[in-house]
Design an enzyme around this catalytic site. Structure first.
Site, PDB file in Angstrom:
ATOM      1  CG  LEU A 101      -2.025  -1.338   0.883  1.00  0.00           C
ATOM      2  CD1 LEU A 101      -2.567  -1.820   2.635  1.00  0.00           C
ATOM      3  CD2 LEU A 101      -2.711  -1.463   0.000  1.00  0.00           C
ATOM      4  N   PRO A 102      -0.027   2.333  -1.151  1.00  0.00           N
ATOM      5  CG  PRO A 102      -0.937   3.663  -1.951  1.00  0.00           C
ATOM      6  CD  PRO A 102      -1.084   2.537  -0.926  1.00  0.00           C
ATOM      7  CB  THR A 132       8.627   1.838   2.005  1.00  0.00           C
ATOM      8  OG1 THR A 132       8.912   0.909   0.741  1.00  0.00           O
ATOM      9  CG2 THR A 132       9.213   2.721   2.508  1.00  0.00           C
ATOM     10  CE  LYS A 206      12.196   0.795   0.090  1.00  0.00           C
ATOM     11  NZ  LYS A 206      11.129   0.584  -0.962  1.00  0.00           N
TER      12      LYS A 206
END
Length: 332
Positions: A101-102, A132, A206
């Site tokens: 998901l965004p 993220t 990340k």
């Protein structure tokens, strides 16, 4: 043909093909069919056994329609597939729930619905979030999910190209004893899984990497612009940098000067690649995480200002983040 009819026909096709054999199904749910999730879900479904079941959902009904068309056209087999009407509906019978998901708010909203759909606790359910988001929010969701299963974070690197080709790298934050279960699932959508530590560690890794990438990209654009203005041939300058101490991914693979690397977004008017808005988002998340950890990021605020200004420039908006070279006035 309407969306509901087409989706139902696909479900019937897959179900009919394997309905004569009694079997124990492994049930998967996949939520989020954006540019990345769409390709990941397609690869997952194609590489799962026909004895498995995968149920898909996205708030964008058109994305489900397109995926249904692709799966129907490919006739590649794979898991039986169906489509849901909501996040709560998609996960009810799932052993494994994968989300892509965004933003943080979308992850929290989706998991609120998903968790409310379960009527009993379970130690065997597995939630894999490939979004993220910031590590602290991920840990909050993990705590909420703990009564219903194990929540792990697995953000990925490789972009839409890697998602399409199935060559993504996943940075996994999960209990070590779950690796034999998680890795085979992720390797159906990528080629590498890097276990970074306990839950939340994948996101930390990340964001640290993407912070460095953001800085390197600006520095590369500035250095290339400087050299070109001094009269250097950009390919010659890149050749020097890439055998010297300035070598980095933005200089070698994603060089921001058009024509230096033919496969880089810069050589196709900065189309595709890693969008400048996504880099802004990751920088924002890195700043949030750094403040929580008490870590100083001296260059973060300035880098954020550069990306924000570049994104607001109509010549740069919506393009790969290497377009900062254009924003700096680099010769194209």
């Amino acid at each position: 043909m309407g969306t509901s009819v087409r989706l139902w026909r696909l479900v019937r096709t897959h179900t009919r093909a394997f309905s004569t054999t009694r079997r124990q199904l492994d049930n998967y749910a996949f939520v989020g069919l954006g540019q990345m999730g769409f390709q990941m879900a397609r690869n997952l479904q194609a590489k799962l056994s026909p004895k498995d079941n995968v149920r898909l959902f996205d708030v964008n009904r058109g994305a489900m329609e397109r995926l249904a068309q692709e799966m129907e056209a490919s006739q590649a087999g794979g898991a039986a597939v169906s489509f849901a009407d909501s996040a709560s509906d998609v996960a009810q019978a799932a052993d494994v729930v994968i989300t892509c998901l965004p933003e943080t708010k979308h992850v929290k909203t989706a998991y609120t619905s998903i968790l409310e759909s379960f009527r009993s606790s379970s130690n065997s359910r597995l939630f894999i979030d490939c979004s993220t988001i910031d590590p602290s929010s991920s840990r909050e969701v993990a705590a909420s999910a703990s009564a219903y299963g194990v929540f792990v974070d697995a953000p990925m690197s490789g972009g839409v190209v890697g998602a399409t080709a199935g060559t993504l790298t996943f940075m996994l934050g999960a209990p070590e004893h779950l690796l034999p279960r998680i890795e085979p699932i992720l390797l159906r959508m990528g080629k590498r899984v890097l276990h970074c530590g306990p839950q939340g560690s994948g996101l930390s890794a990340k964001l640290a990497n993407n912070y460095l990438l953001a800085i390197n990209n600006i520095a590369t654009a500035e250095a290339m612009n400087l050299g070109v203005r001094w009269g250097l041939d950009p390919k010659v300058l890149a050749g020097v940098i890439n055998v010297s101490t300035g070598r980095c991914w933005p200089s070698e693979v994603n060089n921001p000067v058009p024509g230096v690397v033919e496969t880089a977004p810069a050589s196709r008017d900065y189309a595709g690649g890693f969008g400048i808005a996504l880099m802004r988002k990751d920088l924002r998340l890195a700043l949030t995480a750094a403040k929580e950890a008490g870590a100083r990021l001296e260059l973060a605020d300035k880098a954020s200002q550069v990306y924000e200004a570049a994104e607001s420039d109509e010549r740069c908006k919506g393009r790969d983040f290497s377009v900062v070279y254009r924003y700096l006035g680099g010769k194209e």
